[in-house]
Scaffold this active site. Structure first.
Site: not given
Length: 449
Positions: A49, A52, A179-180, A200, A443
């Site tokens: 993380c 990245k 997410y990667i 896939r 907001e």
């Protein structure tokens, strides 16, 4: 502490969870050693993380420099130099490793820079042949990337190697829909690569709210990222010039310069010798633990990704802290896994906490949703049509806000504060009672009616 063993605590794996457990246990007076065969800091700091996110920052400048012209700045055509960013990121990783090491040493934790395996309930053998004993053993070895099995798969890389590339590839194929995969798709696209994501199934970011992940897909397609859904890898051929020919089911072969596997991570328990101590491993390779992080061997515990509970760095840190408090601090502590916020640092980023709309309908039955679909002020002046989407999921009976999901600039930064409201069980009327902070994107969270 007991003198019957060489150490009160021996930790295998110096990632986020292991480092926290080691440092806190030592502060409580325990004699602690931690073994790490790679670098201190673990996946998050060394090859996850942190580096990245630095690449994400670097990638954002591609659009920021273009947008600056609309804000009156005379920006010349800029050339991106990958080697400069790569080397600066690696230098920062080295700096952080040094800080982690200093922090452990300052708390008198012995750092063993070699591989360690378990040889019994209290036994550890190091790769040098040295054998030691410990009253408690903590497994914190994290997880490792999964590489699919098919002919030519050895020609691909994982996120571990992505930070060390010699150059930015012109054509990138990314395998995966999590997410990667989506984060690196955004990074490489902004650096000028032609990106194809191969999945896939027909769903990206499974587990996130459907409207939010659909918005990311729409934006990604508009940017020019290609997606191949319901596609399986058949084989990969490598030419003499290093280019790859990737054969998939359901579509023509794809020519690429890089194949990146982002197909999940599995707990790193292989060849650790855990069976010698009677530690149960589940069918996914994870250490089975109870609510106190204890394995089926009473003297061996595990925290972090190796348990496959929630593969997030802050969770591993909480588990490491809870372990140390419980075992050595005489302060029994358990981690609360409810309402853990998470984010995807895609382009644009998305974030969520609590129940998705579908989860809420399955669990609660009566559900209300409120959304705000808008263009960020900066995007309006920059001439970008990219739209943000914020969503509140509310219990139809109690009006409690049970989920917040959002995609747009700075969504993760905004969600961290909003997650407190969900965790606290606030109701929609309490959101409505808050005066908006104008003009901001945040907001919108208190203006949905």
């Amino acid at each position: 502490m007991s003198e019957a063993y060489d150490y009160d605590l021996f930790v295998i794996g110096a990632g986020s969870g292991g480092v926290r457990a080691s440092r806190v246990s030592a502060a409580y007076g325990a004699k602690v050693a931690i073994a790490e065969e790679h670098k201190v800091g673990g996946t998050c700091v060394i090859r996850g993380c942190v580096p990245k996110k630095l690449l994400v920052f670097g990638a954002h400048f591609a659009e920021d420099l273009q947008d600056a012209r609309r804000f009156g700045w005379e920006v010349p055509d800029c050339k991106f130099d990958w080697a400069t960013l790569r080397d600066n990121v690696l230098d920062e990783v080295a700096r952080l490793e040094g800080l982690y090491t200093e922090n452990l040493e300052r708390h008198s934790v012995e750092i063993v820079k070699e591989r360690a395996t378990v040889t019994g309930p209290h036994g550890i053998t190091l790769s040098s042949g040295r054998k030691v004993t410990a009253r408690k053993i903590l497994i914190a070895t994290g997880a490792t990337p999964v590489i699919p099995e098919f002919p030519g798969a050895e020609h691909g890389i994982t996120s571990n190697e992505a930070f060390h590339l010699e150059r930015v590839p012109q054509r990138v194929v990314i395998a995966g829909g999590g997410y990667i995969a989506n984060e690196f798709a955004g990074i490489f696209h902004q650096f000028g690569s032609q990106v194809t994501v191969v999945n896939r199934s027909d769903v990206i970011l499974r587990g996130y709210d459907e409207q939010i992940r659909d918005r990311l897909l729409q934006i990604s397609l508009t940017k020019g990222i290609d997606f191949k859904f319901n596609a399986q890898f058949k084989k990969v051929e490598k030419a003499e010039d290093g280019t790859l020919r990737i054969h998939l089911t359901g579509c023509d072969p794809i020519e690429a310069d890089l194949l990146l596997f982002a197909t999940g991570r599995r707990p790193h328990t292989e060849d650790l010798g855990l069976e010698s101590a009677g530690v149960e491993i589940d069918n996914k390779g994870a250490v089975v633990v109870d609510a106190d992080n204890r394995s089926t061997c009473p003297s061996i515990y595990a925290v972090g990704d190796v348990t496959n509970r929630v593969q997030l760095t802050p969770v591993a840190i909480r588990e490491g802290q809870a372990f140390a408090d419980t075992i050595f601090g005489d302060k029994p502590t358990r981690v609360d896994y409810d309402c853990i916020p998470s984010a995807v640092f895609s382009h644009p980023p998305l974030a969520g906490v609590g129940l998705t709309e579908s989860e809420a309908r399955n669990k609660l039955g009566s559900v209300k949703t409120y959304t705000s679909d808008f263009r960020a002020m900066k995007n309006v002046l920059a001439g970008r049509n990219e739209r943000s989407l914020y969503k509140l999921v509310v219990d139809g009976e109690t009006e409690q806000v049970v989920g917040i999901h959002m995609i747009g600039p700075d969504a993760p930064e905004i969600l961290q504060a909003a997650a407190i409201a969900v965790k606290a069980g606030l109701r929609k009327e309490q959101f409505d009672a808050v005066v908006a902070l104008h003009p901001t994107m945040a907001e919108e969270l208190v203006l949905m009616r």
